[in-house]
Write a protein that holds these residues in place. Sequence first.
Motif, PDB file in Angstrom:
ATOM      1  N   VAL A 408       0.857  -1.203   0.000  1.00 34.53           N
ATOM      2  CA  VAL A 408       0.000   0.000   0.000  1.00 34.53           C
ATOM      3  C   VAL A 408       0.881   1.237   0.000  1.00 34.53           C
ATOM      4  CG1 VAL A 408      -1.748   1.322   1.264  1.00 34.53           C
ATOM      5  CG2 VAL A 408      -1.896  -1.176   1.159  1.00 34.53           C
ATOM      6  N   ILE A 409       0.622   2.146  -0.951  1.00 33.95           N
ATOM      7  CA  ILE A 409       1.451   3.350  -1.066  1.00 33.95           C
ATOM      8  C   ILE A 409       0.680   4.633  -0.759  1.00 33.95           C
ATOM      9  CG2 ILE A 409       3.018   2.327  -2.759  1.00 33.95           C
ATOM     10  CD1 ILE A 409       1.485   3.988  -4.902  1.00 33.95           C
ATOM     11  N   GLY A 410      -0.653   4.564  -0.643  1.00 35.43           N
ATOM     12  CA  GLY A 410      -1.389   5.791  -0.397  1.00 35.43           C
ATOM     13  C   GLY A 410      -2.881   5.582  -0.364  1.00 35.43           C
ATOM     14  N   LYS A 411      -3.589   6.710  -0.318  1.00 34.79           N
ATOM     15  CA  LYS A 411      -5.039   6.695  -0.179  1.00 34.79           C
ATOM     16  C   LYS A 411      -5.708   7.509  -1.283  1.00 34.79           C
ATOM     17  CE  LYS A 411      -6.204   4.622   3.820  1.00 34.79           C
ATOM     18  NZ  LYS A 411      -7.321   3.627   3.969  1.00 34.79           N
ATOM     19  N   ALA A 412      -6.911   7.111  -1.614  1.00 36.62           N
ATOM     20  CA  ALA A 412      -7.765   7.892  -2.498  1.00 36.62           C
ATOM     21  C   ALA A 412      -8.856   8.551  -1.677  1.00 36.62           C
ATOM     22  CB  ALA A 412      -8.388   6.997  -3.562  1.00 36.62           C
ATOM     23  N   ALA A 413      -9.355   9.694  -2.161  1.00 35.12           N
ATOM     24  CA  ALA A 413     -10.401  10.410  -1.443  1.00 35.12           C
ATOM     25  C   ALA A 413     -11.693   9.598  -1.382  1.00 35.12           C
ATOM     26  CB  ALA A 413     -10.648  11.761  -2.103  1.00 35.12           C
ATOM     27  N   LYS A 414     -11.926   8.789  -2.419  1.00 34.31           N
ATOM     28  CA  LYS A 414     -13.114   7.938  -2.460  1.00 34.31           C
ATOM     29  C   LYS A 414     -12.698   6.517  -2.830  1.00 34.31           C
ATOM     30  CE  LYS A 414     -16.132  11.682  -4.123  1.00 34.31           C
ATOM     31  NZ  LYS A 414     -17.037  12.105  -5.240  1.00 34.31           N
ATOM     32  N   PRO A 415     -13.377   5.520  -2.302  1.00 32.75           N
ATOM     33  CA  PRO A 415     -13.044   4.136  -2.657  1.00 32.75           C
ATOM     34  C   PRO A 415     -13.607   3.758  -4.019  1.00 32.75           C
ATOM     35  CG  PRO A 415     -14.860   4.149  -1.123  1.00 32.75           C
ATOM     36  CD  PRO A 415     -14.441   5.589  -1.287  1.00 32.75           C
ATOM     37  N   GLU A 416     -13.208   4.523  -5.036  1.00 32.29           N
ATOM     38  CA  GLU A 416     -13.720   4.328  -6.381  1.00 32.29           C
ATOM     39  C   GLU A 416     -12.574   4.320  -7.378  1.00 32.29           C
ATOM     40  OE1 GLU A 416     -16.308   7.574  -7.077  1.00 32.29           O
ATOM     41  OE2 GLU A 416     -17.817   6.964  -5.593  1.00 32.29           O
ATOM     42  N   THR A 417     -12.677   3.497  -8.394  1.00 30.53           N
ATOM     43  CA  THR A 417     -11.683   3.471  -9.465  1.00 30.53           C
ATOM     44  C   THR A 417     -11.624   4.832 -10.159  1.00 30.53           C
ATOM     45  OG1 THR A 417     -11.953   1.104  -9.861  1.00 30.53           O
ATOM     46  CG2 THR A 417     -11.108   2.423 -11.695  1.00 30.53           C
ATOM     47  N   ILE A 418     -10.403   5.307 -10.398  1.00 30.09           N
ATOM     48  CA  ILE A 418     -10.195   6.527 -11.179  1.00 30.09           C
ATOM     49  C   ILE A 418      -9.913   6.072 -12.605  1.00 30.09           C
ATOM     50  CG2 ILE A 418      -8.765   8.582 -11.483  1.00 30.09           C
ATOM     51  CD1 ILE A 418      -8.322   8.583  -8.458  1.00 30.09           C
ATOM     52  N   THR A 419     -10.842   6.329 -13.488  1.00 31.34           N
ATOM     53  CA  THR A 419     -10.832   5.690 -14.805  1.00 31.34           C
ATOM     54  C   THR A 419      -9.857   6.358 -15.774  1.00 31.34           C
ATOM     55  OG1 THR A 419     -12.742   7.005 -15.459  1.00 31.34           O
ATOM     56  CG2 THR A 419     -13.168   4.810 -14.595  1.00 31.34           C
ATOM     57  N   GLY A 420      -9.372   5.545 -16.707  1.00 34.55           N
ATOM     58  CA  GLY A 420      -8.356   5.979 -17.650  1.00 34.55           C
ATOM     59  C   GLY A 420      -8.860   6.087 -19.070  1.00 34.55           C
ATOM     60  N   ARG A 421      -8.012   5.697 -20.019  1.00 30.46           N
ATOM     61  CA  ARG A 421      -8.223   6.039 -21.420  1.00 30.46           C
ATOM     62  C   ARG A 421      -9.378   5.312 -22.087  1.00 30.46           C
ATOM     63  NH1 ARG A 421      -3.070   3.208 -24.412  1.00 30.46           N
ATOM     64  NH2 ARG A 421      -3.640   1.059 -24.011  1.00 30.46           N
ATOM     65  N   LEU A 422      -9.940   4.308 -21.450  1.00 29.35           N
ATOM     66  CA  LEU A 422     -11.132   3.680 -22.011  1.00 29.35           C
ATOM     67  C   LEU A 422     -12.396   4.424 -21.598  1.00 29.35           C
ATOM     68  CD1 LEU A 422     -10.299  -0.101 -21.641  1.00 29.35           C
ATOM     69  CD2 LEU A 422      -9.888   1.435 -23.557  1.00 29.35           C
ATOM     70  N   HIS A 423     -12.192   5.533 -20.878  1.00 27.63           N
ATOM     71  CA  HIS A 423     -13.330   6.327 -20.411  1.00 27.63           C
ATOM     72  C   HIS A 423     -13.083   7.803 -20.688  1.00 27.63           C
ATOM     73  CE1 HIS A 423     -14.887   2.765 -18.296  1.00 27.63           C
ATOM     74  NE2 HIS A 423     -13.625   2.518 -18.019  1.00 27.63           N
ATOM     75  N   ASN A 424     -12.568   8.105 -21.858  1.00 29.16           N
ATOM     76  CA  ASN A 424     -12.354   9.494 -22.248  1.00 29.16           C
ATOM     77  C   ASN A 424     -13.679  10.241 -22.378  1.00 29.16           C
ATOM     78  OD1 ASN A 424      -9.502   9.543 -22.561  1.00 29.16           O
ATOM     79  ND2 ASN A 424      -9.704   8.437 -24.493  1.00 29.16           N
ATOM     80  N   ASN A 425     -13.619  11.552 -22.107  1.00 28.13           N
ATOM     81  CA  ASN A 425     -14.766  12.381 -22.438  1.00 28.13           C
ATOM     82  C   ASN A 425     -14.663  12.788 -23.905  1.00 28.13           C
ATOM     83  OD1 ASN A 425     -12.803  14.352 -22.482  1.00 28.13           O
ATOM     84  ND2 ASN A 425     -13.758  15.657 -20.933  1.00 28.13           N
ATOM     85  N   LYS A 426     -15.530  13.662 -24.351  1.00 23.60           N
ATOM     86  CA  LYS A 426     -15.569  14.014 -25.769  1.00 23.60           C
ATOM     87  C   LYS A 426     -14.327  14.757 -26.229  1.00 23.60           C
ATOM     88  CE  LYS A 426     -20.603  14.080 -26.218  1.00 23.60           C
ATOM     89  NZ  LYS A 426     -21.817  14.900 -26.536  1.00 23.60           N
ATOM     90  N   THR A 427     -13.615  15.400 -25.295  1.00 27.25           N
ATOM     91  CA  THR A 427     -12.413  16.138 -25.672  1.00 27.25           C
ATOM     92  C   THR A 427     -11.141  15.305 -25.491  1.00 27.25           C
ATOM     93  OG1 THR A 427     -12.217  17.129 -23.463  1.00 27.25           O
ATOM     94  CG2 THR A 427     -13.496  18.336 -25.105  1.00 27.25           C
ATOM     95  N   MET A 428     -11.316  14.001 -25.281  1.00 24.34           N
ATOM     96  CA  MET A 428     -10.208  13.052 -25.150  1.00 24.34           C
ATOM     97  C   MET A 428      -9.380  13.315 -23.895  1.00 24.34           C
ATOM     98  SD  MET A 428     -11.072  11.333 -27.702  1.00 24.34           S
ATOM     99  CE  MET A 428      -9.828  10.091 -27.992  1.00 24.34           C
ATOM    100  N   GLU A 429     -10.074  13.585 -22.799  1.00 19.06           N
ATOM    101  CA  GLU A 429      -9.450  13.678 -21.493  1.00 19.06           C
ATOM    102  C   GLU A 429      -9.929  12.502 -20.648  1.00 19.06           C
ATOM    103  OE1 GLU A 429      -9.398  17.845 -19.715  1.00 19.06           O
ATOM    104  OE2 GLU A 429     -10.930  18.053 -21.272  1.00 19.06           O
TER     105      GLU A 429
END
Length: 613
Positions: A408-429
């Motif tokens: 374990v190296i750290g904590k997230a503010a919420k126990p939720e996955t922070i999604t990456g490139r398979l979940h881009n918005n319309k502006t490719m972020e």
Amino acid sequence: MTSHIRGKLISMLSLPLILAGLVSIAPAANADDSTQTLPNVAGTDEYAKPIEQPEFQSVPSKYKKDIPVQILGINDLHGGLSTTGDVGIGQKTYKGAGTAARLATYLDQAQEQFKEVANSNNTFRVEAGDMVGAAPANSSLLAHESTMHALKEMRFQIGTLGNHEFDRGLPEFNRILNGNPPTAQTNANQLVKDYPHYSTDMQLVVANVVRQDNGQIPFGYKPYTIKTIKAGNEKAKIGFIGVDTSTLPSLTLYDNYKDYKVLDEAQTIAKYDTILNKKGVKAVVVLAHTGVATSPQGQTTGPVVDILNKLNSIDPDNHVGLYVAGHSHQYANAKIGNTHVVQAVYTGKAYDDVWSYVSPKSGKFVTVAPHVYPVLSQQDDPTTSPNPNVAAVVKDADDRVGPQVNQVIGKAAKPETITGRLHNNKTMENAAGELVVDGQLYEANKHNVPADFAMTNTGGVRADLEVNSNGDITWGSATAVQPFGNILQVVKMTGKQIEQALNQQYDQNQQYYLQIAGLKYTYTDSGDSNQPFKVVSMTKDDGTKISPDGTYNVVINDFLHGGGDDFTAFKDTPIQGSIGTDTDTFVQYIKDMTAAGTPVQAPQLNRKVYQGH
């Protein structure tokens, strides 16, 4: 690319990369106006298993005197020993597909079916590049030798090179292919030194990668191999040609490809098809790390289409009956002219099963019946068990890397996955990508290497940031996101160069794009089909305008600094300092944020703003 993975033990990338804008289905760079346009007809894949396939139930009477041949193929395994995810094949999506051990069982079942129905042992197991690289920790931390061991257990006989075989330099890939122990130059850690080393026993064929100094194919690899096929007293020959993508120089670090030249794919295939023809081989299979995609609407596009059009202009009487594709991580099943094309998505979530018949008189393919099938999950197919030998390789790898991966190296503010490139918005972020560059900008300034902005190629951000149910973030989760160990450099750029880099996102159908930190910009339609969008304005986070003539310090990785992913605006910009590797920087950022009492959270995706007319 050295935009790549070393990351996670379980699921990483699950949908075709075209959804993320990472894979081009634009015309191949070497296509020209003189090439013809061949008929392009999509195949059909309606069934989840070969045993359900009507044309695989018996040998049609008209082929009884021909020699049956089966090709079982995969592509882009990327060390996905335990990787699972959704996979789209034809009109259907299969949930939770994958794992090497289940793939092995399905390959065995497919081969046994062919043996029983066709009464034939003419089965060849082949792969079309990117066996390793951009991989989870149970492969990457063991220098990918665990993946090579799994491929050996799966009895793969013939393979070709992809761009990721160059990630650590081709000599290192050759070492693990042949099972040699690491040398002093390998700089191996104890995990790698302690891992068993033995040959994969796979024959590498690669026809278009040659040394710059002497024009020879490196490491004694052959451009093709010829296999004899039999049925009763009848015999014939089948040839396999291997090619890598000619875009290799934009997909890996300069030091990794500088000793090699990659020749035109179509011209190379034509050359060796002619040579094979003179040797009496009239049935040819191409294993090629070049992309293609067949959409649910039945449209097949991509560099492979252009390569085959060009091949047939050069060599209209070629004997290429099957083209096993890779690189674009997408599903494909089509017939382009007289050549059938398949691609089994990626990371072991699918496989090709191709039944063909060769005339013993002419030596030519009489017919080719290609299909792509999913590696079904245990839930979807509980009666199929993982292959025990491959499962043992994976478990051993997991046990070896577990202590480091689960730290374990750290904590997230919420126990939720922070999604990456398979979940881009319309502006490719995407959130994981922008978290990465936020970390790079923070760590650069922390190390007194002043930086205004940070940018990274999104291909280097390889996975979601998985967060445990208690909010914990592990080392394995972080390194799955940013796995390559690319060197981060702070370079000096003008505002004009920065604008050029941002505009370069919008050529090639947004095949390559950036995640950015420290700046925001607006863009709009350009009216140019070659680059449909252009930057209108750029500001710092505080709203200060970025001046075209001003100079700014930008954090980028060494892959981009070499012009990787065709971002030529970064190439050879003056280096102001270095802050270590991308992997270590992201891990440290998570540690720093946690220590500061500000656990990491998903950034707002508002850094690129589309301005319509």
